[in-house]
Every structure is written in structure tokens, then in C-alpha cells.
Design an enzyme around this catalytic site. Structure first.
Site, PDB file in Angstrom:
ATOM      1  CD  GLU A  15       1.729  -6.630  -1.512  1.00 29.80           C
ATOM      2  OE1 GLU A  15       2.635  -6.075  -1.913  1.00 29.80           O
ATOM      3  OE2 GLU A  15       0.805  -6.236  -1.434  1.00 29.80           O
TER       4      GLU A  15
ATOM      5  CG  ASP B 211      -1.296  -0.703  -0.520  1.00 31.79           C
ATOM      6  OD1 ASP B 211      -0.349   0.095  -0.505  1.00 31.79           O
ATOM      7  OD2 ASP B 211      -1.387  -1.481  -1.431  1.00 31.79           O
TER       8      ASP B 211
ATOM      9  CD  GLU C 217      -0.666   0.909  -6.154  1.00 30.95           C
ATOM     10  OE1 GLU C 217       0.255   1.063  -5.406  1.00 30.95           O
ATOM     11  OE2 GLU C 217      -0.936  -0.368  -6.218  1.00 30.95           O
TER      12      GLU C 217
HETATM   13  C1  GCU Z   1       1.129  -1.798  -2.996  1.00 31.11           C
HETATM   14  C2  GCU Z   1       1.511  -1.806  -4.491  1.00 31.11           C
HETATM   15  C3  GCU Z   1       2.666  -3.115  -4.854  1.00 31.11           C
HETATM   16  C4  GCU Z   1       3.808  -2.716  -3.836  1.00 31.11           C
HETATM   17  C5  GCU Z   1       3.426  -2.541  -2.435  1.00 31.11           C
HETATM   18  C6  GCU Z   1       4.404  -2.348  -1.251  1.00 31.11           C
HETATM   19  O1  GCU Z   1       0.517  -2.888  -2.587  1.00 31.11           O
HETATM   20  O2  GCU Z   1       0.220  -2.252  -5.410  1.00 31.11           O
HETATM   21  O3  GCU Z   1       3.017  -2.629  -6.142  1.00 31.11           O
HETATM   22  O4  GCU Z   1       4.763  -3.529  -4.207  1.00 31.11           O
HETATM   23  O5  GCU Z   1       2.344  -1.783  -2.224  1.00 31.11           O
HETATM   24  O6  GCU Z   1       4.388  -1.324  -0.973  1.00 31.11           O
HETATM   25  O7  GCU Z   1       5.363  -2.939  -1.238  1.00 31.11           O
END
Ligand code: GCU
Length: 682
Positions: free
Chosen positions: A290, A368, A396
């Protein structure tokens, strides 16, 4: 805020049963303390505070072990003399013993540990027994933790914001700096230590430019202040680091892990960290995930990246916690790529290549933190690589601390899941407990759900998730029922109606939440970005790899080997076959593994579409029922928490209705199949 923060489960309320209080006073009026250290001092302070508050006495402190009857709290070096060899050896490094010893000249209650930490955990256990009203006259308890690493991860940023935080701002940071006053942090350390937590990472895994400074001279003295607070409660501090730090703050042209200058940079940074924090735990790393930088940019793999950091930490005894939450963005048109496969595909081939002070941190599910997912097939699949489990305590995707969702039942299912990695009995808890393969380091981490709200967790009942996480990390064999009841008694007292109502609501809440949100393991369907509330197609045409593939005939993701993405093939037998076949795949995960028509009949006997309607109507009714049950507690608990929870439940009801109507309308319009019971669908 401003007012004192909620004591959560460390309330130490005055014991009203005088006969019981008197028994306790017999043991607690004289306290013999042998040894002193920052952790033992915390243990003693906690013990004295708890005793004074619950029993209304100040114990006399003595160093003379002959005093009797008394409560003897002894440091490892002295404790050895108090018990026979066998009892002593039953204790592991962090274990403790609580034993009523009747000796010549009187009786004493022994509280001994193999380490200072052990003594501290013993103190919290003893105080818990008193809060719950257990007799102390014939104790014979030896406890050892089931996991070596029992860790909390914070996703806090220096500006005070908390990624996926639902309880206010960070308790660590304020306006780009570490908070000046750390009273709140100290209370937090007490709460964590009371459940057995022994490690914490204090900043977000998405490490921004500002946060890179946490490992530089400008912020390290402040970071060390935080570490001091945690150290006194047996908690080792970790930091999340950005893989590109050598470029961002070191001025190097590359972050290539094989570049000698880069290696030297990390070595020097690490040395400086240890000058400030001699018992620093190590780094948590989100790399090549990400938008976070990582070794892949330089044509290196995850092992090369992690080992470079491990080499810098090794001389100091530090660890690299390397996260496996790695996947590629994809084109929604491409149905062959499967995000669920990603962690296994990336990491499995690297088994045996990671240094022995690297631990891979694996999210419980392959996607997730959804309300329902299968267990990640990576557990047990890398026998030569340290592994630990990552859970999300912060809610979340499970109601954001507005909706009630006690996650311990979900975590129990994960921990008890049999991977079959080494045949039957290779449960996830045995894998991460280090019993299946001889991992040097392993354990459980959870993403924290606290912020600076007065009650710490936004929803007061969400405190139970933090408590439950710590208890399970200590002892994964505890049941959800035991943990829930314990928490309610500690937090709300012993009125039978109160205990039963709150315990049952907690235990039911995860399935209730599941029932009105995304059905049958399909996940997602949430509003993009913030992830609260329904949006069925919110992620359907995006690059996130999170699809449901609903059309007018059916729904679900075909992840079979035979006709789908092949994900089921990542499991060991017999899980592989169980998920592969429509006949044996459990209902609750059906749409995670299979694409089926709406008229497909579940094992429950209902069709998929009717299941969707039924659960969504029922989910709302069950939240209404929560409200009815809660209102019967009026007058039995304090007004403040009563009103607070009631208002949260009302918010939850609005959310549940929204989910029900959106989901039911969506699938009625797609399928054209009416509800058998003729209820209102928009
Ligand atoms: C989820 C979450 C993110 C976080 C990611 C992670 O996708 O929405 O905010 O950064 O997990 O675990 O790195």
C-alpha cells in the site's frame, strides 16, 4: 478529557462483603517485599494501591520474611528459597506462582516470579482474584504465558491522529511531539501489563516523513521517556520504520538493502537508538505494501530487506517484525489475480531465508480484518521462519466502536483453527505459541483500539476487546465466556442481572454484527475510505482486489483450484478439500470460496437469498433486543456508563437498519427474488 480517565478493569472497588474483606485483610495487612527494581517497584505500588482501595487498609511493609501471616512478594533471586525445587522449575521465564504456604510459625501467601515481570503479573493476578471474590486460603497457582511475544501495535501519528482510531487522539503524541505529561501513558502501561502484554510499537506502520524522525537524535530523547514508562511495567518498546529512511532522513541516494552504505546507515541509527533505549525491542516494518517503500524497488526480496535490518539489530538483541500484509493493486476486470493469495505467494517461497531475529507478522485472515474470513493459509506453512499472528483490536471493519462487537469469539475461532501443518492438532495457537515448529520468536500482536477519550476506547464496552486480547495472548486456551465474564465482573461488579446481561450481549455481538453486514464471508460492501456503513459496490470497480461479483444470477468469489483462483490449494489437507468442495465448505465462508446462484441451498436449509434477507431482518431485531436488555440495567450500574452505552446502542440500531435496507434492496433488485416472508424491502 480533562477529567480523570476511566480506570477500566482496574477499579479496585471497596469489597462490600465484610466477611470476605476480613479474610483478605488477614493476608494483606502485612506485606513482605524482597527485592527492588523498577518493575518490582511498580508491582509493589500496584499491590499496595489495590489493597488499600479494596480493603481500606494500608499494609505494613516489611523486609523480614519471618512475619506471619503475611503476603510475601519476592524477587527472582530471593523467591528461590521459598518453595521446593519442583514448584520453582514449573515456572518459565515470565511465569509466577501464587501459593498459600502453611509453615511452622504461621502461614503466608507467596507471590513469586522467575523474573521481575513474573512478579508483576502475579500481583495483577492476585488483585484480580480479590476483585472477583475468590478465596485465598488454599491457592496453588502456577502460570506461564502461552506466547513469547504479546504485543500491541499502535497506528498513531506524530500529529496526534490515529489511523483507524475511534477513541479520540493519540495518547502518545500531541502537535508533532511526544506528549509532555505521561500520566495517561502510565495508566495505559498498567492496563496492558495487567493482562500480560510485554511489547508495544508506538507509531503507525505507515511511517510518514515526520515519523521517520522518531529514530533520530531530535526525537529519541522523548521516545526514551516513553520507553521508561513502559519499561517499569515490563513492556519493551518497538518502533515502526520506513524502509526508505536512509533516503528520506539519511540523504543517501538509495535504500537498497544490499548497498554497504545503506547497511552502515541502519547500523549507526540502531546504535544510536540503543544508546537512548538499551532494551529497545526492534522494528516493525510494512514494506512494499500500500505505497510503503520496500526492497522490491531494488530488485531485492523481502528476506533480503528484513535481514538487512536484522543484522543491524542483532548485536543489541533486537527483532524485526516484518509484516506479511503485502499484495498488488489490480485491475477489477482481471479475475485471475486474487488478493487472498498474495501473502502466501510472496512469502512461502522465502521459507528458511529469514534471519532468526526476524518474525513474520501475519494478519489472521488472507484479506484484511473483515468480520468473517478464513484463517490465513500462511500459518504453519513456513516451518523454518518465525511467525506471529496479527489481530485488529480497533474495530475498523467491525463497527468502529460505535457498534458493539466483542471480538474474542472471532479470535478464538482463529486460534483454535487447525492448520494441519504437522497433522492434526497444529492449531494456529500452537503454531504461534511455538509448539508446532521450534520458532525462536513468535506470538500475537494486536492493533490497539485506544485513544485519549476519557473511557479509552470510544465505546465503553470496547474495553473488553483490549482486555480480551491481552488475556488471550497470555493464555489462548481461555474461553470467550470466561474472558467476558471476568471482564464484566471487574468492570461492572457482581450483580447477577448485570453480569449475565452484559456477558451475553458481548458474546452475541460479533454474530449480530455479522448478520446485518456483509453475508456469508464475502466481506467488504462498506463505504470506501472510512469503512463504516454499507456500500455494496463501493469497492467493486476499484483496484483493491476486494470484489463480490454479484450479478442477477448469483454472488461470490470462485477461489477453488478447479475453476477459480486456486486459493484453496494454499491450505493443507483436509482444509484444502473442505473449502474446495461446495458440499463441505462451511456456510459462513461460502461466498469467500464459491460463486453460487442466489437459489443455492445452504446447509441450514435456506437459500442464499433467503439467508441474506433473514439475517438482515434478524440483525436489526437483535440490536433492538440489546437495547431492551440494556434498559433493564438502569439503576444497577452508574448513570454515566448506562447512558453512554444506551446512546451507542441507538447509534448501532440506526446503522443496522441502514445495512439491512441497503443490502436487502440491493439483492432484491439484482435477483428479482422476493422475500418468502413478504417483509418490507425498498
Ligand atoms: C488496513 C487499513 C489501513 C492499514 C492497513 C495495514 O487496510 O485500512 O489503514 O494501513 O490495513 O494493516 O497496513
Amino acid at each position: 478529557k480533562g477529567r480523570e480517565s476511566d480506570p477500566c478493569w482496574l477499579r479496585y472497588e471497596r469489597i462490600e462483603d465484610e466477611a470476605l474483606a476480613d479474610q483478605y485483610r488477614q493476608w494483606c495487612k502485612k506485606l513482605v517485599v524482597c527485592g527492588s527494581s523498577p518493575i518490582l517497584d511498580s508491582a509493589r505500588e500496584e499491590l499496595v494501591a489495590g489493597i488499600s482501595s479494596m480493603l481500606g487498609i494500608s499494609p505494613t511493609l516489611s523486609r523480614d520474611p519471618q512475619v506471619s501471616p503475611s503476603l510475601v512478594m519476592a524477587a527472582p533471586s530471593e523467591g528461590r528459597n521459598w518453595v521446593d525445587r519442583r514448584s520453582w522449575e514449573e515456572m518459565g521465564e515470565e511465569g509466577y506462582l501464587l501459593k498459600t504456604a502453611h509453615r511452622e510459625g504461621g502461614a503466608s501467601l507467596l507471590l513469586l516470579g522467575k523474573s521481575d515481570r513474573g512478579v508483576l503479573y502475579g500481583v495483577f493476578h492476585l488483585l484480580r482474584l480479590m476483585q472477583i471474590g475468590r478465596p485465598l486460603h488454599s491457592l496453588e497457582i502456577v502460570e506461564n504465558p502461552g506466547n513469547r511475544l504479546r504485543m500491541i501495535n499502535h497506528w498513531d501519528n506524530l500529529d496526534g491522529s490515529v489511523e483507524r482510531g475511534y477513541a479520540g487522539k493519540s495518547i502518545f503524541y500531541h502537535g508533532g511531539r511526544i506528549a509532555r505529561r505521561l500520566d495517561r501513558v502510565r495508566d495505559y502501561a498498567r492496563l496492558l501489563a495487567s493482562t500480560g502484554i510485554n511489547a508495544i510499537s508506538i507509531n503507525n506502520v505507515n511511517v510518514g516523513r515526520e515519523e521517520c524522525r522518531l529514530i533520530t537524535g531530535s526525537l529519541l530523547p522523548d521516545v526514551a521517556r516513553l520507553a521508561d514508562v513502559f519499561r517499569a511495567y515490563g513492556i519493551r518498546m518497538f518502533l515502526s520504520v520506513n524502509f526508505a529512511s536512509p533516503m528520506w532522513i539519511g540523504g543517501l541516494p538509495t535504500a537498497d538493502p544490499l548497498d554497504p552504505e545503506v547497511r552502515r546507515w541502519w547500523r549507526e541509527r540502531t546504535e544510536e537508538i540503543y544508546r537512548h533505549i538499551p532494551d529497545f525491542g526492534g522494528f516493525v516494518v510494512k514494506a512494499d505494501s500500500e505505497h510503503q517503500p520496500g526492497p522490491l524497488t531494488y530488485g531485492r526480496d523481502h528476506a533480503e530487506g528484513a535481514n538487512m535490518l536484522a543484522e543491524a539489530l542483532r548485536p543489541h538483541g533486537g527483532l524485526v517484525v516484518w509484516r506479511c500484509f503485502v499484495y498488488n493493486f489490480q485491475d477489477w476486470r482481471d479475475r485471475s489475480t486474487d488478493r487472498a493469495r498474495a501473502a502466501y505467494d510472496h512469502f512461502k517461497p522465502l521459507d528458511g531465508r529469514f534471519a532468526d531475529n526476524v518474525v513474520l507478522q501475519i494478519k489472521n485472515g488472507p484479506m484484511d480484518f473483515q468480520v468473517r474470513e478464513p484463517v490465513s493459509p500462511l500459518f504453519g506453512a513456513m516451518e523454518r521462519t518465525n511467525q506471529m499472528l496479527e489481530l485488529q483490536i480497533t474495530q475498523e471493519y467491525t463497527g468502529q466502536q460505535k457498534d458493539l462487537c466483542f471480538l474474542v469469539p472471532q479470535w478464538k475461532e482463529v486460534l483454535d483453527f487447525d492448520t494441519h501443518a504437522e497433522g492434526k492438532g497444529s492449531t494456529v495457537k500452537a503454531v504461534v505459541g511455538g509448539q508446532v515448529f521450534p520458532f525462536r520468536y513468535s506470538g500475537i500482536a494486536g492493533v490497539s483500539n485506544v485513544g485519549d477519550d476519557r473511557n479509552w476506547t470510544g465505546h465503553t464496552l470496547a474495553q473488553a476487546n483490549l482486555y480480551g486480547f491481552g488475556r488471550l495472548a497470555w493464555n489462548p486456551d481461555l474461553s470467550a465466556e470466561e474472558i467476558a465474564e471476568e471482564w464484566v465482573r471487574l468492570s461492572f461488579g457482581h450483580d447477577p442481572r448485570v453480569v449475565q446481561t452484559i456477558r451475553d450481549m458481548l458474546l452475541e455481538s460479533w454474530r449480530v454484527y455479522e448478520s446485518y453486514t456483509a453475508p456469508l464471508g464475502i466481506g467488504w460492501m462498506v463505504k470506501p475510505g472510512h469503512h463504516y456503513g454499507p456500500d455494496v459496490d463501493g469497492y467493486e470497480y476499484s483496484y483493491w482486489g476486494t470484489y463480490h461479483y454479484a450479478d442477477h444470477r448469483g454472488i461470490g468469489v470462485d477461489r477453488t483450484v478447479k475453476t477459480g483462483t486456486g486459493f484453496t490449494g494454499q491450505y493443507f489437507s483436509p482444509n484444502r478439500e473442505r473449502y474446495e468442495s461446495l458440499e463441505t465448505c462451511p456456510d459462513e465462508l461460502l461466498l469467500f470460496f464459491h460463486h453460487v446462484p442466489y437459489t443455492h441451498r445452504l446447509k441450514s436449509g435456506e437459500t442464499v437469498i433467503q439467508h441474506i434477507y433473514n439475517t438482515h431482518f434478524e440483525g436489526v431485531e437483535r440490536v433492538e433486543d440489546f437495547i431492551r436488555r440494556w434498559t433493564r440495567l438502569k439503576g444497577k450500574i452508574d448513570e454515566e456508563r448506562y447512558e453512554h452505552v444506551l446512546s451507542k446502542l441507538q447509534e448501532q440500531l440506526a446503522n443496522a437498519r441502514e445495512w439491512r435496507d441497503v443490502i436487502n434492496a440491493y439483492f432484491f433488485r439484482k435477483s428479482g427474488i422476493p422475500d418468502e416472508k413478504g417483509r418490507k424491502i425498498y
